[in-house]
Design a protein around this motif. Structure first.
Motif, PDB file in Angstrom:
ATOM      1  N   GLY A  35       0.713  -1.168  -0.097  1.00 56.83           N
ATOM      2  CA  GLY A  35      -0.067   0.228   0.074  1.00 56.83           C
ATOM      3  C   GLY A  35       0.671   1.292   0.190  1.00 56.83           C
ATOM      4  O   GLY A  35       0.405   2.181  -0.752  1.00 56.83           O
ATOM      5  N   VAL A  36       1.883   1.301   0.795  1.00 58.48           N
ATOM      6  CA  VAL A  36       2.731   2.435   0.879  1.00 58.48           C
ATOM      7  C   VAL A  36       3.398   2.735  -0.630  1.00 58.48           C
ATOM      8  O   VAL A  36       3.320   3.814  -1.118  1.00 58.48           O
ATOM      9  CB  VAL A  36       3.979   2.365   1.864  1.00 58.48           C
ATOM     10  CG1 VAL A  36       4.938   3.392   1.531  1.00 58.48           C
ATOM     11  CG2 VAL A  36       3.321   2.414   3.554  1.00 58.48           C
ATOM     12  N   LEU A  37       3.866   1.636  -1.476  1.00 54.79           N
ATOM     13  CA  LEU A  37       4.439   1.900  -2.592  1.00 54.79           C
ATOM     14  C   LEU A  37       3.129   2.357  -3.516  1.00 54.79           C
ATOM     15  O   LEU A  37       3.495   3.466  -4.330  1.00 54.79           O
ATOM     16  CB  LEU A  37       4.944   0.554  -3.205  1.00 54.79           C
ATOM     17  CG  LEU A  37       5.518   0.636  -4.590  1.00 54.79           C
ATOM     18  CD1 LEU A  37       6.916   1.519  -4.764  1.00 54.79           C
ATOM     19  CD2 LEU A  37       5.815  -0.647  -5.260  1.00 54.79           C
ATOM     20  N   ILE A  38       2.249   1.708  -3.560  1.00 57.43           N
ATOM     21  CA  ILE A  38       0.742   2.143  -4.347  1.00 57.43           C
ATOM     22  C   ILE A  38       0.573   3.622  -4.040  1.00 57.43           C
ATOM     23  O   ILE A  38       0.364   4.526  -5.079  1.00 57.43           O
ATOM     24  CB  ILE A  38      -0.086   1.346  -4.247  1.00 57.43           C
ATOM     25  CG1 ILE A  38       0.061   0.033  -4.712  1.00 57.43           C
ATOM     26  CG2 ILE A  38      -1.547   1.923  -4.486  1.00 57.43           C
ATOM     27  CD1 ILE A  38      -0.950  -1.000  -4.469  1.00 57.43           C
ATOM     28  N   GLY A  39       0.473   4.114  -2.965  1.00 62.52           N
ATOM     29  CA  GLY A  39       0.276   5.563  -2.391  1.00 62.52           C
ATOM     30  C   GLY A  39       1.322   6.292  -2.607  1.00 62.52           C
ATOM     31  O   GLY A  39       1.023   7.582  -3.423  1.00 62.52           O
ATOM     32  N   GLN A  40       2.363   5.999  -2.869  1.00 57.82           N
ATOM     33  CA  GLN A  40       3.748   7.138  -3.257  1.00 57.82           C
ATOM     34  C   GLN A  40       3.711   6.910  -4.872  1.00 57.82           C
ATOM     35  O   GLN A  40       3.995   8.174  -5.288  1.00 57.82           O
ATOM     36  CB  GLN A  40       4.797   6.451  -2.701  1.00 57.82           C
ATOM     37  CG  GLN A  40       5.379   6.515  -1.121  1.00 57.82           C
ATOM     38  CD  GLN A  40       6.465   5.637  -0.676  1.00 57.82           C
ATOM     39  OE1 GLN A  40       6.977   4.884  -1.326  1.00 57.82           O
ATOM     40  NE2 GLN A  40       7.005   6.381   0.300  1.00 57.82           N
TER      41      GLN A  40
END
Length: 275
Positions: A228-233
């Motif tokens: 999720g963090v990579l997708i959000g970034q």
């Protein structure tokens, strides 16, 4: 080793198959004895969790045989697995059902999450929504994309920044002391709306698609957050731990705050999430 886009696509097919075979047939059909508690009464595991993880693990062994496999249920059975993530050349980190509490209670807010980590850096993240039958996918440096079952895709972008009192977000504050939890919940009155959907998969997808201005979490298990963090970034969001440092696979605490941009992050950190 380079993990190709074709391999990532094959992993998506694998996640979908695990959901079709092990998760969806059991949704609202769990039997007595197929749900149990782990660390506390709301931390649940079901036969669907273990079944889906088993299918995904077997598939990853064929697609990426050299990768260390870190699954939530595997770590529950063997905690010594988790520290190996930090030094792994290549690892696949899986949450077979994120939002198990919702799943076990017939609430259709859950997802399958998977991240690929190379030398301590997340290089790909996938979140599959079994109910909507679509994926949110990011490869580092290539943006975040919604991939639909009909083959179409759409680039994801976080929302435009708004004033603090107009922000809508997700705030998971359960893993704090009762005193701090009360303070944080009181501070959320400064934003327009804050809720917890008890499912990071749902919340990360909503953030990356522009539906939420922010999110925050206190407990940082890698299967809950790496994808999720990579997708959000990759969708343009600004995400960091509470001390401002980047989130890394080995980080298990320190809080995590995501916002549409750096200035919004700073305002939320200073005025709302002040612990």
């Amino acid at each position: 080793m380079t993990v190709s886009s074709d391999t990532i696509s094959a992993i998506a097919v694998l996640m979908r198959r695990a959901a079709k075979e092990e998760i969806l047939p059991r949704f609202r059909h769990l039997q007595t004895g197929e749900v149990s508690s782990k660390s506390e009464p709301s931390d649940l595991v079901t036969v669907a969790d273990t079944g889906a993880e088993r299918v995904i693990k077997a598939g990853i062994a064929e697609l990426l045989p050299e990768a260390l496999f870190i699954g939530e249920e595997g770590v529950a059975a063997d905690p010594d697995l988790l520290p190996k993530l930090k030094d792994a050349d290549l690892a696949v980190v899986v949450d077979p059902i994120d939002g198990t509490f919702n799943f076990a209670n017939g609430i259709s807010a859950f997802g399958v999450m998977l991240a690929i980590v190379k030398n301590g850096e997340t290089i790909a993240g996938l979140i599959y929504d079994p109910m909507g039958d679509d994926f949110m996918v990011a490869e580092k440096g290539s943006g975040s994309w919604l991939k639909r079952s009909d083959g179409s895709s759409q680039k994801m972008t976080v929302a435009e920044p708004v004033p603090l009192d107009q922000m809508i977000g997700a705030a998971s504050v359960s893993f704090t002391s009762s005193e701090k939890r009360g303070q944080l919940l009181a501070n959320t009155a400064k934003v327009r709306f804050a809720a917890s959907y008890r499912c990071a998969a749902v919340e990360y997808r909503a953030f990356a698609s522009g539906g939420l201005s922010f999110f925050t979490y206190m407990k940082l298990m890698p299967w809950d957050h790496l994808a999720g963090v990579l997708i959000g970034q990759e969708a343009g969001g600004y995400i960091a731990r509470y001390d401002g440092s980047p989130y890394r696979p080995e980080n298990l605490d320190g809080g995590l705050l995501g916002a549409t941009d750096k200035e919004s992050w700073r305002e939320l950190r200073e005025k709302v999430f002040t612990i």
